[in-house]
Design a protein around this motif. Structure first.
Motif, PDB file in Angstrom:
ATOM      1  N   SER A   1      79.328   0.138  66.687  1.00 43.91           N
ATOM      2  CA  SER A   1      79.218   1.531  66.259  1.00 43.91           C
ATOM      3  C   SER A   1      78.871   2.405  67.460  1.00 43.91           C
ATOM      4  O   SER A   1      78.437   1.902  68.506  1.00 43.91           O
TER       5      SER A   1
ATOM      6  N   LYS B   1      76.378   4.424  67.589  1.00 45.84           N
ATOM      7  CA  LYS B   1      74.922   4.341  67.786  1.00 45.84           C
ATOM      8  C   LYS B   1      74.565   3.135  68.648  1.00 45.84           C
ATOM      9  O   LYS B   1      73.726   3.230  69.549  1.00 45.84           O
TER      10      LYS B   1
ATOM     11  N   THR C   1      81.422  14.264  66.815  1.00 43.61           N
ATOM     12  CA  THR C   1      80.391  15.192  67.286  1.00 43.61           C
ATOM     13  C   THR C   1      79.385  14.426  68.140  1.00 43.61           C
ATOM     14  O   THR C   1      78.357  13.964  67.649  1.00 43.61           O
TER      15      THR C   1
ATOM     16  N   GLN D   1      75.634  15.170  68.158  1.00 44.19           N
ATOM     17  CA  GLN D   1      74.800  14.730  67.043  1.00 44.19           C
ATOM     18  C   GLN D   1      74.453  13.244  67.128  1.00 44.19           C
ATOM     19  O   GLN D   1      73.580  12.761  66.408  1.00 44.19           O
ATOM     20  N   LEU D   2      75.085  12.524  68.026  1.00 45.44           N
ATOM     21  CA  LEU D   2      74.893  11.074  68.094  1.00 45.44           C
ATOM     22  C   LEU D   2      73.460  10.676  68.439  1.00 45.44           C
ATOM     23  O   LEU D   2      72.895   9.780  67.807  1.00 45.44           O
TER      24      LEU D   2
ATOM     25  N   PRO E   1      70.535  12.485  68.096  1.00 48.89           N
ATOM     26  CA  PRO E   1      69.615  12.735  66.976  1.00 48.89           C
ATOM     27  C   PRO E   1      69.795  11.725  65.838  1.00 48.89           C
ATOM     28  O   PRO E   1      68.807  11.263  65.242  1.00 48.89           O
ATOM     29  N   ASP E   2      71.029  11.352  65.549  1.00 46.48           N
ATOM     30  CA  ASP E   2      71.286  10.357  64.500  1.00 46.48           C
ATOM     31  C   ASP E   2      70.753   8.979  64.911  1.00 46.48           C
ATOM     32  O   ASP E   2      70.211   8.248  64.080  1.00 46.48           O
ATOM     33  N   SER E   3      70.896   8.645  66.188  1.00 44.19           N
ATOM     34  CA  SER E   3      70.396   7.365  66.685  1.00 44.19           C
ATOM     35  C   SER E   3      68.870   7.341  66.694  1.00 44.19           C
ATOM     36  O   SER E   3      68.262   6.294  66.465  1.00 44.19           O
ATOM     37  N   ARG E   4      68.256   8.490  66.932  1.00 37.24           N
ATOM     38  CA  ARG E   4      66.798   8.581  66.839  1.00 37.24           C
ATOM     39  C   ARG E   4      66.360   8.361  65.395  1.00 37.24           C
ATOM     40  O   ARG E   4      65.427   7.604  65.116  1.00 37.24           O
ATOM     41  N   ALA E   5      67.058   8.993  64.459  1.00 31.12           N
ATOM     42  CA  ALA E   5      66.736   8.828  63.035  1.00 31.12           C
ATOM     43  C   ALA E   5      66.929   7.380  62.585  1.00 31.12           C
ATOM     44  O   ALA E   5      66.217   6.906  61.694  1.00 31.12           O
ATOM     45  N   ALA E   6      67.850   6.665  63.217  1.00 31.94           N
ATOM     46  CA  ALA E   6      68.086   5.259  62.887  1.00 31.94           C
ATOM     47  C   ALA E   6      67.043   4.340  63.522  1.00 31.94           C
ATOM     48  O   ALA E   6      67.014   3.143  63.225  1.00 31.94           O
TER      49      ALA E   6
END
Length: 94
Positions: free
Chosen positions: A14, A16, A58, A61-62, A64-69
Motif C-alpha cells: 500500500s 502507507k 492525493t 493526504q498520505l 496524515p492518513d499514515s499518522r492516523a494509521a
C-alpha cells in the motif's frame, strides 16, 4: 542500497507502507547528504517516483492518513512527519 532495491526487498502493498519504506530509507540507508529524520509530501513524491511505485491520487493526504494509521508522528514543521516505532518495525522487521 537504493530506494528501488529496498522497495523490491520489502514489497510494500500500500502507499502507507511505501511511505514507511521511504522514511526508513531516508533515516537509515540514504547517502549521508540525503539523510533526514522527517519526511514530507515532496519527499514521498520524489522517492515514490525513484522507486517506480504508483503515486496516490492525493499525496498530500498520505502522511496524515499514515499518522492516523499509527505509522508516523507529527514533527516540528508544517507537513513534516517522523517514522515512529510501529512504522520503523514494519520496515525493519517485516
Amino acid at each position: 542500497m537504493d530506494i528501488r532495491s529496498l522497495k523490491e526487498q520489502k514489497a510494500p502493498s500500500s502507499a502507507k507502507q511505501m511511505a514507511c519504506v521511504v522514511a526508513y530509507y531516508l533515516q537509515e540507508l540514504a547517502p549521508k547528504k540525503e539523510r533526514k529524520d522527517t519526511v514530507n509530501a515532496k519527499d514521498l513524491e520524489k522517492y515514490f517516483k525513484h522507486a517506480k511505485f504508483k503515486l496516490p491520487k492525493t499525496i498530500s493526504q498520505l502522511l496524515p492518513d499514515s499518522r492516523a494509521a499509527g505509522y508516523f508522528d507529527s514533527a516540528a514543521g508544517k507537513g513534516e512527519y517522523k517514522l515512529n516505532a510501529v512504522g520503523y518495525n514494519l520496515v525493519a522487521h517485516n
